[in-house]
Write an enzyme that holds these catalytic residues in place. Structure first.
Site, short mmCIF file in Angstrom:
data_model
loop_
_atom_site.label_atom_id
_atom_site.label_comp_id
_atom_site.label_asym_id
_atom_site.label_seq_id
_atom_site.Cartn_x
_atom_site.Cartn_y
_atom_site.Cartn_z
N HIS A 25 0.79 -1.01 0.27
CA HIS A 25 -0.13 -0.39 -0.17
C HIS A 25 0.54 1.35 0.07
O HIS A 25 1.02 2.27 -0.96
CB HIS A 25 -0.90 0.37 1.18
CG HIS A 25 -1.91 0.89 1.38
ND1 HIS A 25 -2.86 0.70 1.08
CD2 HIS A 25 -1.53 2.46 2.20
CE1 HIS A 25 -3.52 2.75 1.69
NE2 HIS A 25 -2.72 3.06 2.16
N GLU A 26 2.06 1.24 0.62
CA GLU A 26 2.96 2.89 1.32
C GLU A 26 3.72 2.65 -0.53
O GLU A 26 4.05 3.81 -0.82
CB GLU A 26 3.71 2.17 1.85
CG GLU A 26 3.37 2.06 3.68
CD GLU A 26 2.47 4.05 3.33
OE1 GLU A 26 2.79 4.88 3.30
OE2 GLU A 26 1.14 4.06 3.55
N HIS A 29 1.67 5.00 -2.70
CA HIS A 29 2.36 6.39 -2.49
C HIS A 29 3.81 6.83 -2.80
O HIS A 29 4.02 7.70 -3.67
CB HIS A 29 2.20 6.54 -0.97
CG HIS A 29 1.10 6.75 -0.29
ND1 HIS A 29 0.12 7.63 -0.70
CD2 HIS A 29 0.84 5.41 0.48
CE1 HIS A 29 -1.45 6.58 0.18
NE2 HIS A 29 -1.00 5.77 0.97
#
Length: 202
Positions: A25-26, A29
Site C-alpha cells: 500500500h505504501e 504512495h
C-alpha cells in the site's frame, strides 16, 4: 509435541502478512510521489530502528525491526513543514497531492482484484486443493485496507484526499486543513455512536 507453537506461528503469519500488504500500500504512495517529483526522504519496510539501510539518490531505504507494514516520509509533509522548495509535497498542486494520497488505496484495490482473479482461477480449475482460500483472504484484506484508509480523518489517506479537494474549493490550505479535520472528527464521533448503538442493540 510442538502443537503449542501453532498459535504463535499463526500470529506471526498474520502480522507479517498484514505488514506486507501495508508495505505494498505504501509502495503505491512511493511510486506516485516519485512520478510527481516529490523528494522522498525515507522509504521503510517495517517500523522502529533500522536493521539495515542504504541511500540511493535523495531517498534512504530502510529495513526495520517491527514487521508492521512500512511508511513513506516525503519532504515537506505536514502542515507548516514545507520550506517552499519545488520538490516538497506542500509545493505540489492539489491534483498532484490527490494522486499521491489516492495511490495507496488504489494499490490495495488493484491487489484485491488480482487476488480475486487468482482465487477464481484456482477454484474454477481446482488447482492446488484449497489454495483459492488464501487468495480470497488476501483479496478481502486488501479491500478492507483500502476502505479503512479512505475514512476521511487524518492521518489516513481519506483525510489527506479530503484536504486536497477542499484546498481547490476553498483556495486556502490552512482553512482546508481545519475543515478536513472537523470532518474527520465528526466521522469519528459518528463511528463511536454507531458502535455504542450496535453494542446495546446487537
Amino acid at each position: 509435541m510442538l502443537d503449542y507453537l501453532n498459535p504463535i506461528l499463526s500470529i506471526v503469519e498474520i502480522v507479517v502478512g498484514l505488514g506486507l500488504l501495508i508495505f505494498l500500500h505504501e509502495l503505491g504512495h512511493f511510486i506516485m510521489a516519485k512520478r510527481n517529483g516529490v523528494r522522498v526522504e525515507a522509504f521503510s519496510l517495517g517500523f522502529g530502528p533500522a536493521i539495515w539501510k542504504f541511500r540511493r539518490g535523495d531517498t534512504e531505504y530502510r529495513f526495520s525491526w517491527i514487521p508492521r507494514g512500512g511508511y513513506v516520509k516525503m519532504a515537506g509533509e505536514g502542515v507548516g513543514l514545507g520550506s517552499g522548495k519545488a520538490d516538497e509535497l506542500t509545493s505540489k498542486s492539489a491534483w498532484q497531492r490527490f494522486q499521491i494520497f489516492a495511490a495507496g488505496p488504489a494499490m490495495s484495490l488493484l491487489l484485491a482484484g488480482l487476488a480475486s482473479a487468482v482465487a477464481w482461477s484456482l477454484d474454477m480449475f481446482s488447482f492446488f486443493g484449497r489454495g483459492d482460500e488464501i487468495f480470497r483472504y488476501l483479496a478481502k484484506m486488501n479491500f478492507y485496507l483500502a476502505a479503512f484508509n479512505m475514512v476521511p480523518g487524518f492521518p489516513l489517506d481519506g483525510g489527506r484526499i479530503c484536504r486536497a479537494c477542499l484546498t481547490v474549493v476553498l483556495r486556502d490550505p490552512l482553512k482546508a486543513t481545519r475543515v478536513a479535520t472537523a470532518i474527520g472528527q465528526a466521522f469519528g464521533t459518528f463511528l463511536i455512536l454507531l458502535g455504542g448503538w450496535a453494542a446495546f442493540h446487537g
